[in-house]
Design an enzyme around this catalytic site. Sequence first.
Site, PDB file in Angstrom:
ATOM      1  CG  HIS A 174      -9.115   7.776 -15.637  1.00 44.97           C
ATOM      2  ND1 HIS A 174      -9.505   8.566 -14.865  1.00 44.97           N
ATOM      3  CD2 HIS A 174      -7.978   7.263 -15.660  1.00 44.97           C
ATOM      4  CE1 HIS A 174      -8.131   8.705 -14.344  1.00 44.97           C
ATOM      5  NE2 HIS A 174      -7.287   8.030 -14.850  1.00 44.97           N
ATOM      6  CG  ASN A 177      -6.625  12.824 -12.033  1.00 37.91           C
ATOM      7  OD1 ASN A 177      -6.235  12.652 -10.811  1.00 37.91           O
ATOM      8  ND2 ASN A 177      -6.289  12.177 -13.162  1.00 37.91           N
ATOM      9  CD  GLU A 179     -12.736   9.562 -12.773  1.00 32.85           C
ATOM     10  OE1 GLU A 179     -12.954  10.226 -11.799  1.00 32.85           O
ATOM     11  OE2 GLU A 179     -12.135   9.620 -13.507  1.00 32.85           O
ATOM     12  CB  SER A 185      -5.592  10.873 -15.665  1.00 33.06           C
ATOM     13  OG  SER A 185      -4.768  11.894 -16.264  1.00 33.06           O
TER      14      SER A 185
HETATM   15  N1  CAA Z   1       0.725  -3.912  -9.777  1.00 33.08           N
HETATM   16  C1  CAA Z   1      -0.053  -5.044  -9.196  1.00 33.08           C
HETATM   17  N2  CAA Z   1      -0.320  -5.093  -7.887  1.00 33.08           N
HETATM   18  C2  CAA Z   1       0.170  -4.444  -7.208  1.00 33.08           C
HETATM   19  C3  CAA Z   1       1.090  -3.392  -7.614  1.00 33.08           C
HETATM   20  C4  CAA Z   1       1.537  -2.966  -9.003  1.00 33.08           C
HETATM   21  N3  CAA Z   1       1.862  -1.879  -9.339  1.00 33.08           N
HETATM   22  N4  CAA Z   1       1.517  -2.488  -6.481  1.00 33.08           N
HETATM   23  C5  CAA Z   1       0.797  -3.222  -5.503  1.00 33.08           C
HETATM   24  N5  CAA Z   1       0.314  -4.264  -5.781  1.00 33.08           N
HETATM   25  C6  CAA Z   1      -0.412  -5.155  -4.973  1.00 33.08           C
HETATM   26  C7  CAA Z   1       0.659  -5.967  -4.095  1.00 33.08           C
HETATM   27  O1  CAA Z   1       0.604  -6.997  -4.833  1.00 33.08           O
HETATM   28  C8  CAA Z   1      -0.476  -6.438  -3.050  1.00 33.08           C
HETATM   29  O2  CAA Z   1      -1.183  -7.631  -3.500  1.00 33.08           O
HETATM   30  P1  CAA Z   1      -1.749  -8.722  -2.500  1.00 33.08           P
HETATM   31  O3  CAA Z   1      -2.747  -7.952  -1.356  1.00 33.08           O
HETATM   32  O4  CAA Z   1      -2.470  -9.653  -3.059  1.00 33.08           O
HETATM   33  O5  CAA Z   1      -0.620  -9.119  -1.417  1.00 33.08           O
HETATM   34  C9  CAA Z   1      -1.426  -5.262  -2.715  1.00 33.08           C
HETATM   35  O6  CAA Z   1      -1.273  -4.609  -4.123  1.00 33.08           O
HETATM   36  C10 CAA Z   1      -0.774  -4.310  -1.727  1.00 33.08           C
HETATM   37  O7  CAA Z   1       0.461  -4.064  -2.142  1.00 33.08           O
HETATM   38  P2  CAA Z   1       1.576  -3.977  -0.931  1.00 33.08           P
HETATM   39  O8  CAA Z   1       1.454  -4.565   0.187  1.00 33.08           O
HETATM   40  O9  CAA Z   1       2.977  -4.081  -1.630  1.00 33.08           O
HETATM   41  O10 CAA Z   1       1.696  -2.313  -0.619  1.00 33.08           O
HETATM   42  P3  CAA Z   1       0.650  -1.601   0.245  1.00 33.08           P
HETATM   43  O11 CAA Z   1      -0.483  -2.137   1.136  1.00 33.08           O
HETATM   44  O12 CAA Z   1       1.231  -0.397   0.674  1.00 33.08           O
HETATM   45  O13 CAA Z   1      -0.439  -0.967  -1.004  1.00 33.08           O
HETATM   46  C11 CAA Z   1      -0.873   0.437  -2.762  1.00 33.08           C
HETATM   47  C12 CAA Z   1       0.383  -0.227  -2.191  1.00 33.08           C
HETATM   48  C13 CAA Z   1      -2.086  -0.311  -3.517  1.00 33.08           C
HETATM   49  C14 CAA Z   1      -0.200   1.170  -4.023  1.00 33.08           C
HETATM   50  C15 CAA Z   1      -1.319   1.423  -1.799  1.00 33.08           C
HETATM   51  O14 CAA Z   1      -0.469   2.172  -1.317  1.00 33.08           O
HETATM   52  C16 CAA Z   1      -2.631   2.657  -2.503  1.00 33.08           C
HETATM   53  O15 CAA Z   1      -3.554   2.153  -2.187  1.00 33.08           O
HETATM   54  N6  CAA Z   1      -2.044   3.841  -2.662  1.00 33.08           N
HETATM   55  C17 CAA Z   1      -2.944   4.838  -3.374  1.00 33.08           C
HETATM   56  C18 CAA Z   1      -3.127   4.601  -4.598  1.00 33.08           C
HETATM   57  C19 CAA Z   1      -3.686   5.576  -5.268  1.00 33.08           C
HETATM   58  O16 CAA Z   1      -4.207   6.550  -4.630  1.00 33.08           O
HETATM   59  N7  CAA Z   1      -3.884   5.449  -6.692  1.00 33.08           N
HETATM   60  C20 CAA Z   1      -4.596   6.583  -7.340  1.00 33.08           C
HETATM   61  C21 CAA Z   1      -3.569   7.353  -8.236  1.00 33.08           C
HETATM   62  S1  CAA Z   1      -4.330   8.601  -8.805  1.00 33.08           S
HETATM   63  C22 CAA Z   1      -4.636   7.938 -10.480  1.00 33.08           C
HETATM   64  O17 CAA Z   1      -4.460   6.848 -10.731  1.00 33.08           O
HETATM   65  C23 CAA Z   1      -5.545   8.932 -11.355  1.00 33.08           C
HETATM   66  C24 CAA Z   1      -4.533   9.300 -12.386  1.00 33.08           C
HETATM   67  O18 CAA Z   1      -5.179   9.309 -13.357  1.00 33.08           O
HETATM   68  C25 CAA Z   1      -3.321  10.141 -12.172  1.00 33.08           C
END
Ligand code: CAA
Length: 286
Positions: free
Chosen positions: A143, A194, A155, A122
């Site tokens: 990424h 990031n 990315e 990342s």
């Molecule tokens: N694996 C697979 N599917 C998942 C999942 C997982 N771990 N977590 C959630 N989902 C799916 C759910 O099954 C659901 O699918 P459907 O639409 O088909 O029903 C959908 O995602 C939405 O999930 P929820 O309804 O349970 O919950 P939510 O609407 O609150 O969404 C979230 C959860 C997608 C995590 C949302 O909160 C979100 O987008 N958060 C921000 C995530 C983010 O910013 N990620 C980047 C992190 S930084 C990074 O990754 C960079 C790095 O290198 C460190």
Amino acid sequence: MEGKPVGVIGIVGAGTMGTGIAQVVAAMGYKVILRDIKLSFVEASVGRIGKQLAKSVEKGKITEAQKEETMARFVMTENLQDFKDVDIVIEAVLENMDLKKAIFKELNDVCKAGTIFASNTSSMSITEIGKESGRPDRFCGIHFFNPAPVMRLVEVISGLRTSDETIAKALEFTLSLGKTPVEVKKDSPGFIVNRLLIPFMNEAARLYAEGVASVEDIDTAVKLGLNHPMGPFQLLDFGGIDLSVTISNYFSDEFNDNGYAPQPVLKQMVRAGKTGMKSGEGFYKY
Ligand code: CAA
């Protein structure tokens, strides 16, 4: 979820990212060879994918037959020697430079000359990892974001010696997964996302430590004021506070700029074992 039976993808590391990537890749029709140091880790990972897909069947998003087809595409292993016939390798192990280098060094002897090597790091230098791979021209960053099956961005990162052909293939591959790639043309710590996210979360920690506002109110402010799905503290807990501290230290070293150094409150939490969701407690309890 249409099948695209071209190619075999090797994934090294069956943690959160490796598992999510494996799910995406298999669901799009690729055969996946998934490897971790213990077979039980890989079995647990494929088990988690099975549960996710079962939920998608329940929701009517895929059929039982599609779930079974996807599950049949996994080959589980603890042996990198099984990567002989893979077309693309995606490494998704811990953010440890020496570990990544050792894996690619070993893979260079095993894989075909045409196999493209990619790291899901990342933040770390693609040029530096690629140097050890023996094929820096066929090495790039691919990424994904957490959770990989949900997040649309990938990315695609060039190291200093990555060829245009490798980047073209990586872009084509990410498009075949239904993702939206962005090209990071210059290898730089944290790439795009990031580089922005880590200082943002670090600054949120500083704001909290200064007593300006509570954790909950900072998260509410970001969610409602910026329309982010999660506030910075929820995101710190979600990704792991330890990972954020590691990346902040890396930025501070690489940019020679102490302004990127992790906030003391984050370091203290890691020392106390409060690393976020995975440990049951971070800024919130789980
Ligand atoms: N694996 C697979 N599917 C998942 C999942 C997982 N771990 N977590 C959630 N989902 C799916 C759910 O099954 C659901 O699918 P459907 O639409 O088909 O029903 C959908 O995602 C939405 O999930 P929820 O309804 O349970 O919950 P939510 O609407 O609150 O969404 C979230 C959860 C997608 C995590 C949302 O909160 C979100 O987008 N958060 C921000 C995530 C983010 O910013 N990620 C980047 C992190 S930084 C990074 O990754 C960079 C790095 O290198 C460190």
